[in-house]
Design a protein around this motif. Structure first.
Motif, short mmCIF file in Angstrom:
data_model
loop_
_atom_site.label_atom_id
_atom_site.label_comp_id
_atom_site.label_asym_id
_atom_site.label_seq_id
_atom_site.Cartn_x
_atom_site.Cartn_y
_atom_site.Cartn_z
N CYS A 190 0.83 -1.19 0.00
CA CYS A 190 0.00 0.00 0.00
C CYS A 190 0.88 1.25 0.00
O CYS A 190 1.85 1.33 0.74
N GLY A 227 -10.35 2.84 0.67
CA GLY A 227 -8.99 2.40 0.34
C GLY A 227 -8.97 1.21 -0.61
O GLY A 227 -9.38 1.32 -1.76
N CYS A 228 -8.54 0.05 -0.09
CA CYS A 228 -8.32 -1.11 -0.95
C CYS A 228 -9.60 -1.90 -1.22
O CYS A 228 -9.57 -2.88 -1.95
N TRP A 258 -0.45 1.01 -6.46
CA TRP A 258 -1.10 -0.06 -5.69
C TRP A 258 -2.50 0.39 -5.28
O TRP A 258 -2.66 1.44 -4.67
N LEU A 259 -3.53 -0.39 -5.62
CA LEU A 259 -4.90 -0.09 -5.16
C LEU A 259 -5.37 -1.10 -4.13
O LEU A 259 -6.18 -0.78 -3.27
N GLY A 260 -4.89 -2.34 -4.26
CA GLY A 260 -5.30 -3.40 -3.35
C GLY A 260 -4.35 -4.56 -3.53
O GLY A 260 -3.46 -4.51 -4.40
N ARG A 265 -6.14 3.65 9.58
CA ARG A 265 -6.86 4.74 8.90
C ARG A 265 -8.06 5.12 9.76
O ARG A 265 -8.56 4.32 10.55
N GLU A 320 -4.86 -5.57 -7.05
CA GLU A 320 -5.44 -4.56 -7.93
C GLU A 320 -4.50 -3.36 -8.06
O GLU A 320 -3.96 -2.88 -7.06
N TRP A 346 -4.22 -4.49 5.00
CA TRP A 346 -3.40 -4.19 3.83
C TRP A 346 -2.90 -2.75 3.82
O TRP A 346 -1.84 -2.48 3.30
N CYS A 347 -3.67 -1.82 4.37
CA CYS A 347 -3.34 -0.39 4.24
C CYS A 347 -2.85 0.24 5.54
O CYS A 347 -2.45 1.40 5.53
N ARG A 351 -11.26 -3.96 0.51
CA ARG A 351 -11.29 -5.34 0.96
C ARG A 351 -12.06 -5.45 2.28
O ARG A 351 -11.95 -4.59 3.14
#
Lengths: 163, 183, 93
Positions: free
Chosen positions: B49, C62-63, B62-64, C12, B67, C8-9, C65
Motif C-alpha cells: 500500500c 482504500g483497498c 497499488w490499489l489493493g 486509517r 489490484e 493491507w493499508c 477489501r
C-alpha cells in the motif's frame, strides 16, 4: 437486536427563528428550537454496535453540515454540548410489540431512534395485548414472528431520521 | 475551471491535467500472469500500500492486494490492448478506466497545508513523499492521492463527477495562503 | 473516531470504512433443508455483546477489501484486526 450509539447536540441560546421541528431524510438531520432558544438537532445512528454512550465526531460534523445546508442562518450557531445514548435497533428498524414464546412474557422493545410520538398507541395496544392475550389489530404486524415469516415492516423512514 | 492560483511566498496553484490514460489491472500477484504483465509494463507491480513503480510513460499504483491502476501518458487503447494481451485468458482483468477519474494537480509551497485541512493521512515528509500514492479522502471526496515531487506537488484523482466539488473545495482552502502568515 | 487498522493499508480513520456487522456467521450448508425458524436465525439473529465483538469492516475508501475487527463495544477500543481467512484471535469467546 443490535445496540448502536445515537447522538444529538444543542447550540447556545438564540433568538426564536425556528418555530417547528424540521426533519430531512434527504440531507439527514432533524432540528428544532427549544423555548429558551437552543437549537436541538440529531441525525442517524453510528453504524457500529456500541454500549459506550458516545459516538464518533464525524457523525456530529455531518449532521451540522446537513443543518446548515437546510438553514444557512444556523452557520454562526455554536455547539454547546453533544451527547450519545444507546438505541436498540431491530433488523427492520421497527419495534417489537407483542407476545413471546414464553407464556405471560410480553415485549415492547426495539424502538431504535423512534418512539416519542408513538407512545400513546404503543401503550394502548400493548395493554390490549396483555389484557386479552391477543394482539390488537394495530400491533399484530409488529409481532416477534415477523422475523420468521418474513413479513417485515417497511417503515425505515418512520423514525425521526431513518436509520 | 481550468486552473486557479494563489501567488506569493506561500503560493499554491491548482491545475487540471485531464485525459490521462488509466487502466485498472487485477491479477494474482503470485501468478505467472503477473510476471507477463510486469514485463509488458517494464516495471514491477508494487506489492505494498502506498507504493508506486514507474517505467517510461507508465506509473503503476497499488490499489489493493490484487489490484493496480496504471496511469500513463501513452495512448489508452494501445496500453489496454498490450496489457490485455499479457493477461491472455488467465484469471484477472484489464479495463480502460480513463473516463472514471480526472487529475487535479496541486503545486506550491503551501500545497501540503491545503491538503492537511481535509485529508486524514499524515502527509509529512517522514511519512509521505514523491512516488507515494494512496486512496483516501480530501474534504468529503474520495481520491487517489499521489505526490509527484518535492515542490511539493500532488496529483488528486477524484471520480469525474466529484471533480467540480473537489476543485471548489481546494480553491476555498487555498485562499488563505494569499496573505502573509499571521504570527 | 475509531482508528482501525486495515490488514493491507495500515491504520486509517473510521470514515474510510464501511461497517458490516457480526463476523463469523457461516452460510448454512444446506439452505434448502432449513425450517423457517432456522433460516430466520441465520438471516436476522445476531449476537449483541457488551465487550469484545468480532465484526466485519470494509475499507471502502482504500483497498475495498473486507476484513474482521475485534472491538470492545463498551470501550470502543479496537483490539485487533485480521484477514477473513484468519481465525478469530484468542478463539471463539
Amino acid at each position: 437486536m443490535q445496540s448502536h450509539p445515537l447522538q444529538a447536540l444543542v447550540s447556545e441560546l438564540h433568538e426564536p427563528v425556528h418555530p417547528t421541528v424540521v426533519m430531512s431524510n434527504h440531507v439527514h438531520v432533524y432540528v428544532s428550537q427549544a423555548h429558551k432558544g437552543e437549537l436541538v438537532m440529531g441525525a442517524g445512528v453510528d453504524s457500529y454496535n456500541g454500549y459506550g454512550q458516545r459516538g464518533s465526531f464525524h457523525v456530529i460534523e455531518r449532521q451540522m453540515a446537513a443543518a446548515i445546508e437546510l438553514f444557512p442562518v444556523f452557520a454562526r450557531a455554536h455547539v454547546l454540548r453533544t451527547w450519545g445514548g444507546i438505541v436498540d435497533v431491530t433488523p427492520d428498524a421497527s419495534p417489537i410489540i407483542g407476545r413471546t414464546p414464553v407464556e405471560n412474557l410480553y415485549v415492547n422493545c426495539g424502538w431504535g431512534t423512534g418512539g416519542f410520538k408513538a407512545t400513546p398507541a404503543a401503550g394502548w395496544t400493548f395493554a390490549h395485548t396483555i389484557a386479552t392475550g391477543e394482539p390488537h389489530p394495530l400491533n399484530a404486524p409488529f409481532a416477534l414472528e415477523r422475523f420468521t415469516t418474513g413479513a417485515l415492516i417497511d417503515e425505515h423512514g418512520a423514525a425521526a431520521v431513518a436509520h | 475551471m481550468r486552473a486557479a492560483a494563489v501567488t506569493g511566498a506561500r503560493g499554491v496553484t491548482l491545475t487540471e491535467r485531464p485525459f490521462l490514460t488509466m487502466v485498472n489491472v487485477r491479477v494474482d500477484p503470485a501468478s505467472e500472469t503477473a510476471g507477463r504483465i510486469e514485463k509488458t509494463l517494464g516495471a514491477r507491480l508494487p506489492r505494498e500500500c502506498g507504493h508506486t513503480t514507474a517505467s517510461g510513460p507508465h506509473t503503476a499504483v497499488w490499489l489493493g492486494p490484487d489490484e493496480w491502476l496504471v496511469i500513463s501518458r501513452a495512448d489508452g487503447t494501445a496500453v489496454t490492448a498490450e496489457l490485455r494481451e499479457a493477461l491472455g485468458t488467465d484469471p484477472g482483468s484489464v479495463v480502460d478506466v480513463s473516463a472514471n477519474r480526472t487529475t487535479l494537480e496541486l503545486r506550491g509551497p503551501s500545497a501540503r497545508q491545503v491538503l492537511e485541512k481535509g485529508c486524514p493521512l499524515d502527509l509529512h515528509p517522514r511519512a509521505f513523499g514523491p512516488g507515494r500514492a494512496v486512496s483516501t479522502t480530501v474534504g468529503p471526496v474520495g481520491v487517489l492521492l499521489r505526490q509527484i515531487d518535492d515542490a511539493p506537488a500532488y496529483h488528486l484523482l477524484p471520480r469525474s463527477s466529484f471533480a467540480d466539488h473537489l476543485g471548489r473545495w481546494l480553491i476555498d482552502a487555498m485562499s488563505e495562503f494569499r496573505s502573509a502568515e499571521v504570527s | 473516531m475509531l482508528l482501525i487498522t486495515c490488514p493491507w493499508c495500515g491504520p486509517r480513520n473510521e470514515t474510510e470504512y464501511h461497517y458490516g456487522g457480526q463476523a463469523h456467521v457461516p452460510h448454512p450448508e444446506n439452505p434448502g433443508e432449513l425450517t423457517d425458524e432456522q433460516w430466520a436465525a441465520y438471516v436476522f439473529y445476531r449476537d449483541n455483546p457488551k465487550g469484545p465483538f468480532a465484526e466485519r469492516w470494509m475499507h471502502s475508501i482504500g483497498c475495498r477489501r473486507w476484513f474482521n475487527v475485534l472491538r470492545d463495544t463498551a470501550t470502543h477500543e479496537v483490539l485487533t484486526s485480521y484477514r477473513l481467512d484468519e481465525p478469530r484471535p484468542g478463539g471463539n469467546r
